[in-house]
Design an enzyme around this catalytic site. Structure first.
Site: not given
Ligand code: PNS
Length: 160
Positions: A18, A42, A95, A132
């Site tokens: 990150h 998660k 990745r 993570s």
């Molecule tokens: O690190 P991660 O868990 O892969 O991140 C995922 C994250 C938090 C960026 C994604 O779940 C997210 O954007 N959540 C916010 C809710 C949202 O906007 N959802 C709709 C579009 S994807």
């Protein structure tokens, strides 16, 4: 026009992968907002405020540029935050093909919802295996996570 990019994620905890992506985004865009977002899919290890604090400490430790701010968002869509702060770009680290498959639908939905583009940065090869979830598992079983996370995170997890 000042170009603001958002680097969103669970950051539970932040890893060296990150930090690499955040630093490179900060070299491309005028302003970078690292946004800790709760991902309901998660199971969380750390409270959101703790994740924000560890990211801030890790950015200081890595001596990243000063155009980075860290915050969190829990009241709606990621693109709602982008609209609120005037960010036109989301940055994600990639990745592998697995990440491409995971990120593609989100990138399309975010563009459809609010016209926010997603830019993918390939992670540095030395971080391609770091996640993570792997860090949570190794730390939970008493292993050494120092090769995968900033020192502030390793110290915090080992104290924990
Ligand atoms: O690190 P991660 O868990 O892969 O991140 C995922 C994250 C938090 C960026 C994604 O779940 C997210 O954007 N959540 C916010 C809710 C949202 O906007 N959802 C709709 C579009 S994807």
């Amino acid at each position: 026009m000042s170009r603001i990019a958002v680097v969103p994620g669970s950051f539970d905890p932040v890893t060296l992968g990150h930090i690499d992506v955040i630093g490179r985004a900060a070299n491309i865009f005028d302003e970078v907002h690292v946004l800790v977002v709760h991902n309901p899919a998660k199971a969380a290890l750390l409270p959101i405020a703790q994740r924000v604090s560890l990211i801030e400490q890790s950015i200081a430790e890595a001596d990243l540029p000063g155009n980075i701010k860290v915050t969190s968002w829990s009241v709606g869509l990621l693109v709602d935050y982008c609209t609120e702060v005037g960010a036109s770009v989301i940055v994600k680290g990639i990745r592998s093909q697995i990440d491409v498959a995971y990120e593609t639908p989100m990138a399309i939905v975010n563009r459809n919802l609010a016209g926010v583009e997603t830019v993918f940065l390939l992670t540095s090869p030395e971080n391609a295996h770091v996640s993570s979830s792997l860090v949570r598992q190794v730390a939970g079983l008493g292993g050494d996570v120092a090769p995968y996370v900033p020192r502030a995170v390793a110290d915090f997890l080992q104290r924990g």
